[in-house]
Motif scaffolding. Structure first.
Motif, PDB file in Angstrom:
ATOM      1  N   ILE A 179      29.244  48.244  40.924  1.00 55.27           N
ATOM      2  CA  ILE A 179      28.150  48.226  39.940  1.00 55.27           C
ATOM      3  C   ILE A 179      27.406  46.903  40.065  1.00 55.27           C
ATOM      4  O   ILE A 179      27.908  45.844  39.679  1.00 55.27           O
ATOM      5  N   LYS A 180      26.223  46.963  40.615  1.00 57.98           N
ATOM      6  CA  LYS A 180      25.469  45.747  40.927  1.00 57.98           C
ATOM      7  C   LYS A 180      25.234  44.880  39.691  1.00 57.98           C
ATOM      8  O   LYS A 180      25.313  43.652  39.758  1.00 57.98           O
ATOM      9  N   ALA A 181      24.997  45.517  38.554  1.00 60.36           N
ATOM     10  CA  ALA A 181      24.716  44.758  37.331  1.00 60.36           C
ATOM     11  C   ALA A 181      25.920  43.940  36.874  1.00 60.36           C
ATOM     12  O   ALA A 181      25.775  42.941  36.159  1.00 60.36           O
ATOM     13  N   LEU A 182      27.125  44.353  37.300  1.00 60.30           N
ATOM     14  CA  LEU A 182      28.341  43.651  36.888  1.00 60.30           C
ATOM     15  C   LEU A 182      28.746  42.554  37.861  1.00 60.30           C
ATOM     16  O   LEU A 182      29.733  41.850  37.622  1.00 60.30           O
ATOM     17  N   SER A 183      28.002  42.413  38.933  1.00 61.48           N
ATOM     18  CA  SER A 183      28.386  41.440  39.957  1.00 61.48           C
ATOM     19  C   SER A 183      28.541  40.017  39.406  1.00 61.48           C
ATOM     20  O   SER A 183      29.532  39.338  39.716  1.00 61.48           O
ATOM     21  N   PRO A 184      27.607  39.513  38.585  1.00 59.06           N
ATOM     22  CA  PRO A 184      27.800  38.162  38.031  1.00 59.06           C
ATOM     23  C   PRO A 184      29.048  38.058  37.162  1.00 59.06           C
ATOM     24  O   PRO A 184      29.770  37.054  37.206  1.00 59.06           O
ATOM     25  N   LEU A 185      29.307  39.102  36.370  1.00 59.00           N
ATOM     26  CA  LEU A 185      30.494  39.097  35.519  1.00 59.00           C
ATOM     27  C   LEU A 185      31.762  39.106  36.364  1.00 59.00           C
ATOM     28  O   LEU A 185      32.708  38.355  36.096  1.00 59.00           O
ATOM     29  N   MET A 186      31.790  39.952  37.389  1.00 64.59           N
ATOM     30  CA  MET A 186      32.976  40.031  38.235  1.00 64.59           C
ATOM     31  C   MET A 186      33.186  38.745  39.022  1.00 64.59           C
ATOM     32  O   MET A 186      34.318  38.395  39.351  1.00 64.59           O
ATOM     33  N   TRP A 187      32.106  38.045  39.333  1.00 63.47           N
ATOM     34  CA  TRP A 187      32.228  36.745  39.998  1.00 63.47           C
ATOM     35  C   TRP A 187      33.053  35.798  39.130  1.00 63.47           C
ATOM     36  O   TRP A 187      33.902  35.052  39.629  1.00 63.47           O
ATOM     37  N   VAL A 188      32.810  35.842  37.829  1.00 59.57           N
ATOM     38  CA  VAL A 188      33.564  34.999  36.890  1.00 59.57           C
ATOM     39  C   VAL A 188      34.987  35.522  36.730  1.00 59.57           C
ATOM     40  O   VAL A 188      35.955  34.748  36.777  1.00 59.57           O
ATOM     41  N   VAL A 189      35.125  36.832  36.559  1.00 52.71           N
ATOM     42  CA  VAL A 189      36.441  37.435  36.321  1.00 52.71           C
ATOM     43  C   VAL A 189      37.399  37.132  37.466  1.00 52.71           C
ATOM     44  O   VAL A 189      38.544  36.709  37.257  1.00 52.71           O
ATOM     45  N   GLU A 190      36.947  37.361  38.721  1.00 55.82           N
ATOM     46  CA  GLU A 190      37.843  37.203  39.854  1.00 55.82           C
ATOM     47  C   GLU A 190      38.200  35.746  40.124  1.00 55.82           C
ATOM     48  O   GLU A 190      39.122  35.466  40.897  1.00 55.82           O
ATOM     49  N   ARG A 191      37.497  34.822  39.520  1.00 57.07           N
ATOM     50  CA  ARG A 191      37.837  33.409  39.639  1.00 57.07           C
ATOM     51  C   ARG A 191      38.587  32.899  38.416  1.00 57.07           C
ATOM     52  O   ARG A 191      38.941  31.720  38.355  1.00 57.07           O
ATOM     53  N   THR A 192      38.808  33.783  37.455  1.00 54.21           N
ATOM     54  CA  THR A 192      39.494  33.395  36.226  1.00 54.21           C
ATOM     55  C   THR A 192      40.895  33.978  36.145  1.00 54.21           C
ATOM     56  O   THR A 192      41.865  33.257  35.901  1.00 54.21           O
ATOM     57  N   ILE A 193      41.021  35.284  36.355  1.00 49.62           N
ATOM     58  CA  ILE A 193      42.329  35.944  36.265  1.00 49.62           C
ATOM     59  C   ILE A 193      42.685  36.613  37.592  1.00 49.62           C
ATOM     60  O   ILE A 193      41.818  36.831  38.440  1.00 49.62           O
ATOM     61  N   SER A 194      43.944  36.929  37.755  1.00 49.79           N
ATOM     62  CA  SER A 194      44.383  37.645  38.950  1.00 49.79           C
ATOM     63  C   SER A 194      43.896  39.084  38.890  1.00 49.79           C
ATOM     64  O   SER A 194      44.021  39.749  37.858  1.00 49.79           O
ATOM     65  N   THR A 195      43.370  39.572  39.985  1.00 49.72           N
ATOM     66  CA  THR A 195      42.887  40.945  40.090  1.00 49.72           C
ATOM     67  C   THR A 195      43.616  41.635  41.242  1.00 49.72           C
ATOM     68  O   THR A 195      44.235  40.960  42.088  1.00 49.72           O
ATOM     69  N   PRO A 196      43.547  42.948  41.316  1.00 45.71           N
ATOM     70  CA  PRO A 196      44.158  43.623  42.464  1.00 45.71           C
ATOM     71  C   PRO A 196      43.650  43.103  43.804  1.00 45.71           C
ATOM     72  O   PRO A 196      44.446  42.876  44.724  1.00 45.71           O
ATOM     73  N   ALA A 197      42.345  42.874  43.937  1.00 41.00           N
ATOM     74  CA  ALA A 197      41.805  42.420  45.223  1.00 41.00           C
ATOM     75  C   ALA A 197      42.403  41.090  45.652  1.00 41.00           C
ATOM     76  O   ALA A 197      42.805  40.915  46.811  1.00 41.00           O
ATOM     77  N   THR A 198      42.479  40.133  44.738  1.00 47.91           N
ATOM     78  CA  THR A 198      42.998  38.819  45.118  1.00 47.91           C
ATOM     79  C   THR A 198      44.518  38.839  45.261  1.00 47.91           C
ATOM     80  O   THR A 198      45.069  38.174  46.150  1.00 47.91           O
ATOM     81  N   HIS A 199      45.220  39.614  44.423  1.00 47.23           N
ATOM     82  CA  HIS A 199      46.680  39.577  44.513  1.00 47.23           C
ATOM     83  C   HIS A 199      47.211  40.481  45.614  1.00 47.23           C
ATOM     84  O   HIS A 199      48.228  40.168  46.239  1.00 47.23           O
TER      85      HIS A 199
END
Length: 297
Positions: A179-199
């Protein structure tokens, strides 16, 4: 408090288990009987023995030596308690996890990486002594003695939800990346908490595909520690395979050896689970991967 915590833990587990079942991802597990035993017995030992034992020992020590400190910090605002817990528990767990990927402590953490699938069921898959020695649990026990009980319970709920979500076979972040509109939010999320992609990248079978990063992405609740301390690798992609190369070559260790090393030791060739044993050096180490990649088992 432990009874309440355990009930909430069961509810969180059931929620993720239902998601994995409904999604059909459980069909990809192909877990062995040893996998199931290791995961079950480690979960039970942590909940029924290790955490209660640590909290009881810390509480008893407090009563004997520092009775005047019981509840001494109970008047702190909740946000300050939360900040102290993030440092005292979550940041120390980041460093404990990180040093557990060095040759000395790798045998106590290796079991967590021997699963060849991702699922909430591997969240507590580790060596018995890995949790018994975890600094964050001892610090948490001390903070509870100081009066953090209610805030700790809320903190644990958040932390368990995040780390189980990061291990879950259901990649909750994947559709959000589209979801392109969520890209800025996900940029913050993935640098704040552990996500499936990073873990998932941390559990990867290899580092050579540009996705795997088992020499980093150590964060549990906060992925921010990886960003802060320079071990973050963010791709928004998922490794094709997870697990350990040496298990594929020499066969998996028995569940009781993984759980109770060094009390029990491996007889397998090229094993980290025997003192002085020759650790298999992956081909990646010869290809220029970080030196510690050769120490993964």
């Amino acid at each position: 408090m432990n009874a309440t915590q355990n009930l909430i833990l069961v509810a969180i587990i059931l929620g993720f288990a239902a998601a994995e079942f409904i999604s059909g991802r459980y069909r990809d597990f192909h877990a062995t009987a040893d996998d199931g035993k290791l995961e079950l017995f480690m979960f039970v030992s942590l909940v029924a023995f290790t955490q209660p034992f640590i909290f009881a020992v810390v509480g008893k020590a407090g009563e004997l030596w520092f009775p005047q400190w019981r509840g001494a910090w109970a008047g702190l605002p909740w946000w300050m308690m939360a900040a102290i817990l993030l440092v005292g528990d979550d940041m120390t767990q980041y460093w404990w996890h990180r040093v557990s990927h060095t040759p000395m402590l790798w045998p106590l953490h290796r079991a967590h990486h021997t699963a060849h699938y991702m699922s909430l069921r591997i969240t507590y898959r580790n060596n018995f002594f890995y949790y018994l020695m975890m600094p964050g649990l001892w610090v948490s026990g001390a903070l509870i003695y100081l009066g953090f009980g209610d805030v700790y319970l809320a903190y644990v709920i958040v932390k368990l939800t995040v780390i189980m979500g990061a291990h879950s076979a259901v990649r909750w972040d994947e559709p959000l990346y589209r979801i392109k509109a969520l890209s800025p939010l996900m940029w913050v999320v993935e640098r704040t908490i552990s996500t499936p992609a990073t873990h998932w990248a941390h559990h990867a079978l290899t580092n050579t595909d540009g996705v795997g990063h088992y020499t980093g992405n150590f964060g549990n609740l906060l992925f921010f520690w990886d960003v802060l301390f320079g071990t973050a690798h963010i791709t928004r992609r998922y490794p094709e395979k997870v697990g350990l190369q040496d298990d594929l070559i020499f066969g998996k260790e028995r569940w009781f050896t993984e759980m109770f090393y060094p009390l029990l030791r491996s007889r397998r060739e090229h094993s980290a689970l025997t003192p002085g044993g020759k650790i298999y050096a992956e081909a990646e180490a010869d290809a220029g991967a970080p030196p510690h990649a050769a120490q993964r088992g």
